[in-house]
Design a protein around this motif. Sequence first.
Motif, PDB file in Angstrom:
ATOM      1  N   UNK A  71      24.682  42.296  81.303  1.00 59.00           N
ATOM      2  CA  UNK A  71      26.322  41.998  81.214  1.00 59.00           C
ATOM      3  C   UNK A  71      26.968  42.588  81.008  1.00 59.00           C
ATOM      4  N   UNK A  72      28.449  42.365  81.545  1.00 57.47           N
ATOM      5  CA  UNK A  72      28.983  43.535  81.294  1.00 57.47           C
ATOM      6  C   UNK A  72      29.020  44.311  80.553  1.00 57.47           C
ATOM      7  N   UNK A  73      28.989  44.124  78.622  1.00 55.87           N
ATOM      8  CA  UNK A  73      28.936  44.588  78.658  1.00 55.87           C
ATOM      9  C   UNK A  73      27.839  44.941  77.676  1.00 55.87           C
ATOM     10  N   UNK A  74      27.013  44.787  78.575  1.00 57.15           N
ATOM     11  CA  UNK A  74      24.940  45.334  77.987  1.00 57.15           C
ATOM     12  C   UNK A  74      24.260  44.769  77.412  1.00 57.15           C
ATOM     13  N   UNK A  75      25.133  43.485  76.960  1.00 59.46           N
ATOM     14  CA  UNK A  75      24.169  42.680  76.642  1.00 59.46           C
ATOM     15  C   UNK A  75      22.320  42.553  77.332  1.00 59.46           C
ATOM     16  N   UNK A  76      21.893  41.974  77.549  1.00 55.03           N
ATOM     17  CA  UNK A  76      20.778  41.680  78.082  1.00 55.03           C
ATOM     18  C   UNK A  76      21.410  40.158  79.136  1.00 55.03           C
ATOM     19  N   UNK A  77      20.953  39.932  79.987  1.00 57.25           N
ATOM     20  CA  UNK A  77      20.853  38.142  80.459  1.00 57.25           C
ATOM     21  C   UNK A  77      20.125  37.274  79.723  1.00 57.25           C
ATOM     22  N   UNK A  78      20.319  36.446  79.177  1.00 57.75           N
ATOM     23  CA  UNK A  78      19.558  35.385  78.471  1.00 57.75           C
ATOM     24  C   UNK A  78      19.615  33.606  79.836  1.00 57.75           C
ATOM     25  N   UNK A  79      19.606  32.838  78.480  1.00 61.22           N
ATOM     26  CA  UNK A  79      19.470  31.405  79.584  1.00 61.22           C
ATOM     27  C   UNK A  79      20.653  30.931  78.375  1.00 61.22           C
ATOM     28  N   UNK A  80      21.517  30.066  79.571  1.00 62.31           N
ATOM     29  CA  UNK A  80      23.256  30.315  78.846  1.00 62.31           C
ATOM     30  C   UNK A  80      22.844  28.311  79.192  1.00 62.31           C
ATOM     31  N   UNK A  81      23.164  27.633  77.938  1.00 63.69           N
ATOM     32  CA  UNK A  81      23.242  25.994  77.698  1.00 63.69           C
ATOM     33  C   UNK A  81      24.798  25.815  77.306  1.00 63.69           C
ATOM     34  N   UNK A  82      25.509  25.409  78.552  1.00 65.39           N
ATOM     35  CA  UNK A  82      27.019  25.600  78.163  1.00 65.39           C
ATOM     36  C   UNK A  82      27.829  24.200  77.253  1.00 65.39           C
ATOM     37  N   UNK A  83      27.951  24.336  76.281  1.00 67.47           N
ATOM     38  CA  UNK A  83      28.706  23.356  75.978  1.00 67.47           C
ATOM     39  C   UNK A  83      30.035  23.102  76.019  1.00 67.47           C
ATOM     40  N   UNK A  84      30.837  24.415  76.421  1.00 69.34           N
ATOM     41  CA  UNK A  84      32.175  24.397  77.192  1.00 69.34           C
ATOM     42  C   UNK A  84      32.025  25.143  78.728  1.00 69.34           C
ATOM     43  N   UNK A  85      33.329  26.058  79.249  1.00 67.02           N
ATOM     44  CA  UNK A  85      32.976  26.381  80.417  1.00 67.02           C
ATOM     45  C   UNK A  85      32.541  28.059  79.936  1.00 67.02           C
ATOM     46  N   UNK A  86      32.141  28.545  81.015  1.00 71.08           N
ATOM     47  CA  UNK A  86      32.057  29.964  80.566  1.00 71.08           C
ATOM     48  C   UNK A  86      31.665  30.512  80.902  1.00 71.08           C
ATOM     49  N   UNK A  87      31.676  31.898  82.098  1.00 74.15           N
ATOM     50  CA  UNK A  87      32.164  32.485  82.391  1.00 74.15           C
ATOM     51  C   UNK A  87      31.536  33.722  82.072  1.00 74.15           C
ATOM     52  N   UNK A  88      29.595  34.555  82.651  1.00 76.52           N
ATOM     53  CA  UNK A  88      29.549  35.237  82.505  1.00 76.52           C
ATOM     54  C   UNK A  88      29.191  36.238  83.712  1.00 76.52           C
ATOM     55  N   UNK A  89      30.135  37.570  82.847  1.00 74.38           N
ATOM     56  CA  UNK A  89      30.959  38.856  83.892  1.00 74.38           C
ATOM     57  C   UNK A  89      29.227  40.238  83.781  1.00 74.38           C
ATOM     58  N   UNK A  90      28.691  39.747  85.371  1.00 66.13           N
ATOM     59  CA  UNK A  90      27.495  41.003  85.320  1.00 66.13           C
ATOM     60  C   UNK A  90      27.984  42.008  85.558  1.00 66.13           C
TER      61      UNK A  90
END
Lengths: 198, 198
Positions: A71-90
Amino acid sequence: MNQLRYPLKDRLQDPVTERALQRVWRGIDEQSPRRHRRRRLHKAALAVLAIIASAGLGLAVHLRQIAPLRLSDGRPLRAVDASAEAVLALNDGSRIHLWPGTYFEPIESSSSTFTAVLHRGEARFDVRPGGPRRWLIECGLATVEVLGTEFHCRRTADRLRVSVERGTVLVRGQAVPDRVRLLTAGDSLEVVAPDHPR
Amino acid sequence: MRRPILLSVPNAPSDADLISRAAQGDRFGVELIFRRHAGYLLGITTRLLADRAAAEAVVEATFLAGLRQLPVLREVESVRAWLARIAVQLARRRLRRAWWLRRLGWLRRQRRGEHATLNVFAALDLRPEDRAALARVDGILERARPGRRIAWMLCRVEGFDLDDVAAACGCSAASAWRRIADIDALVEGPVARRPGSP
Protein backbone atom coordinates in the motif's frame (compact mmCIF):
# COMPACT_ATOMS: atom_id res chain seq x y z
CA MET A 1 59.16 72.31 -43.62
CA ASN A 2 57.69 69.06 -42.48
CA GLN A 3 59.88 67.05 -40.08
CA LEU A 4 57.85 63.83 -40.24
CA ARG A 5 59.66 60.90 -41.79
CA TYR A 6 58.79 57.26 -42.25
CA PRO A 7 58.51 55.10 -40.24
CA LEU A 8 56.23 57.31 -38.21
CA LYS A 9 56.71 55.09 -35.17
CA ASP A 10 60.03 56.82 -34.53
CA ARG A 11 58.17 60.08 -33.81
CA LEU A 12 55.54 58.49 -31.56
CA GLN A 13 55.46 57.62 -27.88
CA ASP A 14 55.16 54.00 -26.89
CA PRO A 15 51.46 53.31 -26.22
CA VAL A 16 52.24 50.23 -24.10
CA THR A 17 51.95 50.45 -20.33
CA GLU A 18 52.85 47.81 -17.76
CA ARG A 19 49.30 47.93 -16.45
CA ALA A 20 47.90 47.14 -19.90
CA LEU A 21 50.30 44.21 -20.23
CA GLN A 22 49.24 42.90 -16.82
CA ARG A 23 45.57 43.13 -17.85
CA VAL A 24 46.27 41.15 -21.00
CA TRP A 25 48.32 38.56 -19.09
CA ARG A 26 45.53 38.09 -16.54
CA GLY A 27 43.10 37.47 -19.40
CA ILE A 28 45.43 34.93 -20.98
CA ASP A 29 46.23 33.23 -17.70
CA GLU A 30 42.54 32.81 -16.88
CA GLN A 31 41.93 31.11 -20.20
CA SER A 32 45.20 29.23 -20.53
CA PRO A 33 45.03 25.54 -21.49
CA ARG A 34 46.30 24.57 -18.03
CA ARG A 35 43.39 26.30 -16.35
CA HIS A 36 41.10 24.93 -19.02
CA ARG A 37 42.42 21.47 -18.21
CA ARG A 38 41.71 22.06 -14.51
CA ARG A 39 38.23 23.35 -15.36
CA ARG A 40 37.67 20.34 -17.59
CA LEU A 41 38.73 18.08 -14.72
CA HIS A 42 36.25 19.81 -12.42
CA LYS A 43 33.53 19.38 -15.01
CA ALA A 44 34.45 15.71 -15.49
CA ALA A 45 34.39 15.15 -11.71
CA LEU A 46 30.98 16.82 -11.49
CA ALA A 47 29.73 14.68 -14.38
CA VAL A 48 30.98 11.51 -12.66
CA LEU A 49 29.30 12.56 -9.41
CA ALA A 50 26.06 13.27 -11.27
CA ILE A 51 26.24 9.86 -12.96
CA ILE A 52 26.86 8.12 -9.62
CA ALA A 53 24.00 10.03 -7.99
CA SER A 54 21.58 9.27 -10.80
CA ALA A 55 22.68 5.61 -10.84
CA GLY A 56 22.07 5.45 -7.08
CA LEU A 57 18.67 7.05 -7.52
CA GLY A 58 17.82 4.65 -10.33
CA LEU A 59 18.93 1.70 -8.22
CA ALA A 60 16.78 2.89 -5.33
CA VAL A 61 13.77 3.23 -7.62
CA HIS A 62 14.50 -0.18 -9.13
CA LEU A 63 14.83 -1.81 -5.69
CA ARG A 64 11.56 -0.22 -4.69
CA GLN A 65 9.93 -1.56 -7.83
CA ILE A 66 11.22 -5.12 -7.47
CA ALA A 67 10.01 -5.32 -3.88
CA PRO A 68 6.51 -6.77 -3.37
CA LEU A 69 3.66 -4.43 -4.08
CA ARG A 70 2.54 -2.60 -0.95
CA LEU A 71 0.00 0.00 0.00
CA SER A 72 1.19 3.54 -0.57
CA ASP A 73 1.66 4.06 3.17
CA GLY A 74 4.04 1.07 3.26
CA ARG A 75 1.72 -1.49 4.84
CA PRO A 76 1.59 -4.93 3.19
CA LEU A 77 -1.24 -5.66 0.79
CA ARG A 78 -3.67 -8.20 2.33
CA ALA A 79 -7.03 -9.71 1.40
CA VAL A 80 -9.90 -7.28 1.69
CA ASP A 81 -13.52 -8.18 2.36
CA ALA A 82 -15.07 -4.80 1.73
CA SER A 83 -18.20 -4.09 3.74
CA ALA A 84 -18.17 -0.56 2.37
CA GLU A 85 -16.60 1.10 -0.61
CA ALA A 86 -12.79 1.02 -0.36
CA VAL A 87 -9.86 2.28 -2.35
CA LEU A 88 -6.48 0.58 -2.19
CA ALA A 89 -3.75 3.01 -3.21
CA LEU A 90 -0.57 1.07 -4.03
CA ASN A 91 3.04 2.18 -3.83
CA ASP A 92 3.60 1.90 -7.60
CA GLY A 93 0.89 4.50 -8.21
CA SER A 94 -1.86 2.01 -9.11
CA ARG A 95 -5.27 2.11 -7.43
CA ILE A 96 -7.93 -0.56 -6.83
CA HIS A 97 -11.46 0.61 -6.15
CA LEU A 98 -13.62 -1.98 -4.36
CA TRP A 99 -17.39 -1.79 -4.13
CA PRO A 100 -19.28 -2.93 -1.00
CA GLY A 101 -19.54 -6.70 -0.73
CA THR A 102 -16.35 -7.36 -2.72
CA TYR A 103 -13.79 -9.88 -1.61
CA PHE A 104 -10.38 -9.27 -3.12
CA GLU A 105 -7.30 -11.31 -2.30
CA PRO A 106 -3.73 -10.73 -3.52
CA ILE A 107 -1.97 -14.09 -3.86
CA GLU A 108 1.35 -13.28 -5.45
CA SER A 109 3.43 -10.15 -5.66
CA SER A 110 6.93 -10.22 -7.12
CA SER A 111 9.15 -7.90 -9.14
CA SER A 112 7.50 -9.03 -12.38
CA THR A 113 4.01 -10.26 -11.50
CA PHE A 114 1.12 -9.31 -9.33
CA THR A 115 -1.63 -11.89 -9.09
CA ALA A 116 -4.87 -11.42 -7.21
CA VAL A 117 -8.26 -13.12 -7.03
CA LEU A 118 -11.54 -11.31 -7.25
CA HIS A 119 -13.63 -13.84 -5.32
CA ARG A 120 -16.81 -11.84 -5.59
CA GLY A 121 -18.11 -8.36 -6.14
CA GLU A 122 -17.04 -5.49 -8.25
CA ALA A 123 -13.71 -3.78 -8.62
CA ARG A 124 -12.11 -1.17 -10.77
CA PHE A 125 -8.39 -1.41 -11.45
CA ASP A 126 -6.35 1.59 -12.43
CA VAL A 127 -2.94 0.09 -13.21
CA ARG A 128 -0.05 2.50 -13.69
CA PRO A 129 1.15 2.23 -17.30
CA GLY A 130 4.74 1.17 -17.86
CA GLY A 131 5.02 -0.49 -14.47
CA PRO A 132 7.41 -3.41 -14.00
CA ARG A 133 4.73 -5.98 -13.10
CA ARG A 134 2.30 -7.97 -15.17
CA TRP A 135 -1.06 -7.92 -13.43
CA LEU A 136 -3.19 -11.06 -13.43
CA ILE A 137 -6.65 -10.85 -11.92
CA GLU A 138 -8.28 -14.24 -11.48
CA CYS A 139 -12.02 -13.83 -11.72
CA GLY A 140 -13.17 -17.48 -11.67
CA LEU A 141 -14.65 -17.62 -15.14
CA ALA A 142 -11.67 -15.85 -16.65
CA THR A 143 -8.30 -14.37 -15.98
CA VAL A 144 -7.72 -10.74 -16.87
CA GLU A 145 -4.17 -9.89 -17.81
CA VAL A 146 -3.04 -6.31 -17.98
CA LEU A 147 0.06 -4.17 -18.25
CA GLY A 148 -1.08 -0.61 -17.83
CA THR A 149 -4.73 0.24 -18.02
CA GLU A 150 -7.95 1.05 -16.27
CA PHE A 151 -10.65 -1.57 -16.25
CA HIS A 152 -13.62 -2.71 -14.32
CA CYS A 153 -14.62 -6.22 -13.20
CA ARG A 154 -17.94 -7.34 -11.76
CA ARG A 155 -18.17 -10.92 -10.61
CA THR A 156 -21.29 -12.76 -9.54
CA ALA A 157 -21.73 -16.48 -8.94
CA ASP A 158 -22.28 -17.28 -12.61
CA ARG A 159 -21.24 -14.19 -14.50
CA LEU A 160 -18.23 -11.96 -15.02
CA ARG A 161 -18.32 -8.62 -16.74
CA VAL A 162 -15.06 -6.94 -17.73
CA SER A 163 -15.05 -3.46 -19.27
CA VAL A 164 -11.98 -1.49 -20.28
CA GLU A 165 -11.77 2.28 -19.92
CA ARG A 166 -8.14 2.84 -20.95
CA GLY A 167 -5.40 0.65 -22.42
CA THR A 168 -5.68 -3.05 -23.27
CA VAL A 169 -6.47 -6.22 -21.34
CA LEU A 170 -6.34 -9.87 -22.22
CA VAL A 171 -9.17 -12.03 -20.88
CA ARG A 172 -8.46 -15.77 -20.77
CA GLY A 173 -10.68 -18.62 -19.61
CA GLN A 174 -12.57 -21.74 -20.70
CA ALA A 175 -15.80 -19.80 -20.84
CA VAL A 176 -14.31 -17.00 -22.92
CA PRO A 177 -15.10 -17.26 -26.65
CA ASP A 178 -12.02 -18.81 -28.32
CA ARG A 179 -10.59 -19.05 -24.75
CA VAL A 180 -8.94 -15.66 -25.11
CA ARG A 181 -10.18 -12.21 -26.02
CA LEU A 182 -8.34 -8.91 -26.34
CA LEU A 183 -10.24 -5.92 -25.05
CA THR A 184 -9.26 -2.35 -25.79
CA ALA A 185 -10.57 0.96 -24.44
CA GLY A 186 -14.36 1.08 -24.64
CA ASP A 187 -14.74 -2.72 -25.04
CA SER A 188 -16.53 -4.91 -22.55
CA LEU A 189 -17.05 -8.65 -22.29
CA GLU A 190 -19.52 -10.66 -20.30
CA VAL A 191 -18.53 -14.22 -19.49
CA VAL A 192 -21.25 -16.59 -18.37
CA ALA A 193 -20.72 -19.94 -16.67
CA PRO A 194 -21.20 -22.73 -19.28
CA ASP A 195 -23.81 -24.58 -17.22
CA HIS A 196 -25.85 -21.46 -16.61
CA PRO A 197 -29.02 -21.07 -18.68
CA ARG A 198 -28.56 -17.93 -20.81
CA MET B 1 74.98 52.52 0.85
CA ARG B 2 75.13 49.01 -0.49
CA ARG B 3 75.62 48.82 -4.23
CA PRO B 4 73.26 46.59 -6.13
CA ILE B 5 74.71 43.38 -7.45
CA LEU B 6 74.16 42.98 -11.16
CA LEU B 7 73.32 39.50 -12.23
CA SER B 8 74.03 38.78 -15.84
CA VAL B 9 72.03 36.16 -17.67
CA PRO B 10 74.24 35.23 -20.60
CA ASN B 11 72.25 32.20 -21.64
CA ALA B 12 68.69 33.46 -21.75
CA PRO B 13 66.44 30.72 -23.13
CA SER B 14 65.79 31.01 -26.83
CA ASP B 15 62.32 31.29 -28.29
CA ALA B 16 62.63 27.69 -29.45
CA ASP B 17 63.35 26.53 -25.86
CA LEU B 18 60.46 28.55 -24.52
CA ILE B 19 58.11 27.20 -27.15
CA SER B 20 58.99 23.61 -26.39
CA ARG B 21 58.45 24.33 -22.67
CA ALA B 22 55.18 26.13 -23.30
CA ALA B 23 53.98 23.36 -25.61
CA GLN B 24 54.43 20.95 -22.68
CA GLY B 25 52.21 23.15 -20.53
CA ASP B 26 54.98 24.95 -18.64
CA ARG B 27 53.52 28.22 -17.32
CA PHE B 28 56.93 29.85 -17.01
CA GLY B 29 57.62 29.26 -20.69
CA VAL B 30 54.26 30.77 -21.64
CA GLU B 31 54.79 33.80 -19.43
CA LEU B 32 58.29 34.40 -20.76
CA ILE B 33 57.08 34.26 -24.36
CA PHE B 34 54.38 36.74 -23.37
CA ARG B 35 56.86 39.05 -21.62
CA ARG B 36 59.18 38.93 -24.58
CA HIS B 37 56.67 39.73 -27.32
CA ALA B 38 53.49 41.19 -25.80
CA GLY B 39 54.76 44.78 -25.64
CA TYR B 40 55.70 44.69 -29.32
CA LEU B 41 52.32 43.22 -30.33
CA LEU B 42 50.36 45.60 -28.11
CA GLY B 43 52.21 48.56 -29.64
CA ILE B 44 51.42 47.47 -33.19
CA THR B 45 47.78 46.61 -32.52
CA THR B 46 47.12 49.81 -30.55
CA ARG B 47 48.38 51.88 -33.47
CA LEU B 48 46.57 49.75 -36.05
CA LEU B 49 43.23 49.82 -34.27
CA ALA B 50 43.54 53.26 -32.63
CA ASP B 51 41.74 51.72 -29.68
CA ARG B 52 43.52 50.56 -26.52
CA ALA B 53 40.82 48.19 -25.25
CA ALA B 54 40.40 46.54 -28.65
CA ALA B 55 44.19 46.19 -28.95
CA GLU B 56 44.39 44.46 -25.57
CA ALA B 57 41.61 42.08 -26.62
CA VAL B 58 43.42 41.33 -29.88
CA VAL B 59 46.74 40.62 -28.12
CA GLU B 60 44.96 38.34 -25.66
CA ALA B 61 43.26 36.49 -28.50
CA THR B 62 46.57 36.33 -30.38
CA PHE B 63 48.35 34.62 -27.49
CA LEU B 64 45.47 32.25 -26.86
CA ALA B 65 45.40 31.27 -30.53
CA GLY B 66 49.18 31.03 -30.53
CA LEU B 67 49.21 28.78 -27.46
CA ARG B 68 46.75 26.45 -29.13
CA GLN B 69 48.94 26.25 -32.24
CA LEU B 70 52.26 25.91 -30.38
CA PRO B 71 52.49 22.11 -30.66
CA VAL B 72 52.30 22.34 -34.47
CA LEU B 73 54.43 25.47 -34.86
CA ARG B 74 57.33 25.01 -37.30
CA GLU B 75 58.87 28.48 -37.46
CA VAL B 76 60.09 28.34 -33.86
CA GLU B 77 62.85 30.91 -34.49
CA SER B 78 60.48 33.59 -35.82
CA VAL B 79 57.83 33.52 -33.15
CA ARG B 80 57.53 37.29 -33.08
CA ALA B 81 56.71 37.52 -36.78
CA TRP B 82 54.33 34.60 -36.51
CA LEU B 83 52.49 36.17 -33.54
CA ALA B 84 52.44 39.51 -35.36
CA ARG B 85 50.79 37.84 -38.35
CA ILE B 86 48.08 36.40 -36.09
CA ALA B 87 47.59 39.78 -34.38
CA VAL B 88 47.35 41.62 -37.70
CA GLN B 89 44.78 39.13 -39.00
CA LEU B 90 42.68 39.57 -35.86
CA ALA B 91 43.03 43.35 -36.02
CA ARG B 92 42.04 43.35 -39.69
CA ARG B 93 38.95 41.29 -38.86
CA ARG B 94 37.94 43.86 -36.23
CA LEU B 95 38.62 46.80 -38.51
CA ARG B 96 36.68 45.21 -41.34
CA ARG B 97 33.67 44.54 -39.10
CA ALA B 98 33.76 48.09 -37.73
CA TRP B 99 34.16 49.50 -41.25
CA TRP B 100 31.09 47.65 -42.54
CA LEU B 101 29.05 48.55 -39.48
CA ARG B 102 29.97 52.21 -39.98
CA ARG B 103 29.08 52.01 -43.66
CA LEU B 104 25.70 50.53 -42.77
CA GLY B 105 25.19 53.24 -40.18
CA TRP B 106 25.04 50.79 -37.29
CA LEU B 107 28.23 52.02 -35.66
CA ARG B 108 29.12 55.61 -34.96
CA ARG B 109 32.68 56.83 -35.08
CA GLN B 110 34.73 56.26 -31.95
CA ARG B 111 34.08 58.63 -29.11
CA ARG B 112 36.89 61.07 -28.45
CA GLY B 113 37.92 59.47 -25.15
CA GLU B 114 38.49 56.10 -26.81
CA HIS B 115 40.85 57.48 -29.49
CA ALA B 116 44.36 56.10 -29.56
CA THR B 117 45.34 57.65 -32.85
CA LEU B 118 48.82 58.55 -34.08
CA ASN B 119 48.30 62.16 -33.06
CA VAL B 120 47.55 61.09 -29.48
CA PHE B 121 50.91 59.29 -29.30
CA ALA B 122 52.90 62.05 -30.94
CA ALA B 123 56.29 62.62 -29.30
CA LEU B 124 56.24 65.49 -26.82
CA ASP B 125 58.86 67.48 -28.73
CA LEU B 126 56.96 67.30 -32.03
CA ARG B 127 56.23 70.66 -33.63
CA PRO B 128 52.61 71.81 -33.88
CA GLU B 129 52.61 71.58 -37.68
CA ASP B 130 53.84 67.97 -37.48
CA ARG B 131 51.10 67.20 -35.00
CA ALA B 132 48.63 68.70 -37.44
CA ALA B 133 50.09 66.50 -40.19
CA LEU B 134 49.63 63.43 -38.01
CA ALA B 135 46.05 64.46 -37.32
CA ARG B 136 45.43 64.68 -41.08
CA VAL B 137 46.94 61.21 -41.53
CA ASP B 138 44.63 59.94 -38.79
CA GLY B 139 41.66 61.36 -40.67
CA ILE B 140 42.74 59.66 -43.90
CA LEU B 141 43.30 56.33 -42.13
CA GLU B 142 39.94 56.47 -40.40
CA ARG B 143 38.19 56.62 -43.76
CA ALA B 144 40.46 54.11 -45.54
CA ARG B 145 39.47 50.53 -46.25
CA PRO B 146 40.86 48.15 -43.58
CA GLY B 147 43.19 46.27 -45.96
CA ARG B 148 44.77 49.49 -47.24
CA ARG B 149 44.97 51.01 -43.77
CA ILE B 150 46.75 47.98 -42.35
CA ALA B 151 49.18 47.61 -45.24
CA TRP B 152 50.05 51.31 -45.14
CA MET B 153 50.43 51.41 -41.37
CA LEU B 154 52.63 48.32 -41.28
CA CYS B 155 54.89 49.85 -43.90
CA ARG B 156 54.83 53.57 -43.11
CA VAL B 157 54.23 53.53 -39.35
CA GLU B 158 55.82 50.28 -38.19
CA GLY B 159 58.60 50.17 -40.78
CA PHE B 160 57.90 46.64 -42.11
CA ASP B 161 59.46 45.88 -45.47
CA LEU B 162 57.20 44.98 -48.35
CA ASP B 163 57.54 41.20 -47.96
CA ASP B 164 56.69 41.37 -44.27
CA VAL B 165 53.65 43.54 -45.03
CA ALA B 166 52.50 41.06 -47.65
CA ALA B 167 53.00 38.12 -45.27
CA ALA B 168 51.17 39.87 -42.43
CA CYS B 169 48.30 40.93 -44.71
CA GLY B 170 48.09 37.51 -46.35
CA CYS B 171 48.42 38.95 -49.85
CA SER B 172 51.04 39.20 -52.59
CA ALA B 173 53.75 41.83 -52.47
CA ALA B 174 52.18 43.51 -55.51
CA SER B 175 48.81 43.78 -53.78
CA ALA B 176 50.47 45.07 -50.63
CA TRP B 177 52.33 47.66 -52.62
CA ARG B 178 49.14 48.76 -54.41
CA ARG B 179 47.38 49.22 -51.08
CA ILE B 180 50.26 51.23 -49.69
CA ALA B 181 50.42 53.39 -52.81
CA ASP B 182 46.67 54.14 -52.61
CA ILE B 183 47.08 55.68 -49.17
CA ASP B 184 50.41 57.24 -50.09
CA ALA B 185 48.66 59.24 -52.78
CA LEU B 186 46.38 60.74 -50.14
CA VAL B 187 49.09 61.23 -47.53
CA GLU B 188 51.72 62.64 -49.91
CA GLY B 189 51.21 66.18 -48.66
CA PRO B 190 51.36 65.76 -44.88
CA VAL B 191 54.43 63.50 -44.67
CA ALA B 192 57.67 63.69 -46.58
CA ARG B 193 58.71 60.40 -48.01
CA ARG B 194 62.00 58.94 -46.81
CA PRO B 195 64.59 58.98 -49.58
CA GLY B 196 64.92 55.54 -51.11
CA SER B 197 61.70 54.21 -49.57
CA PRO B 198 59.39 52.27 -51.90
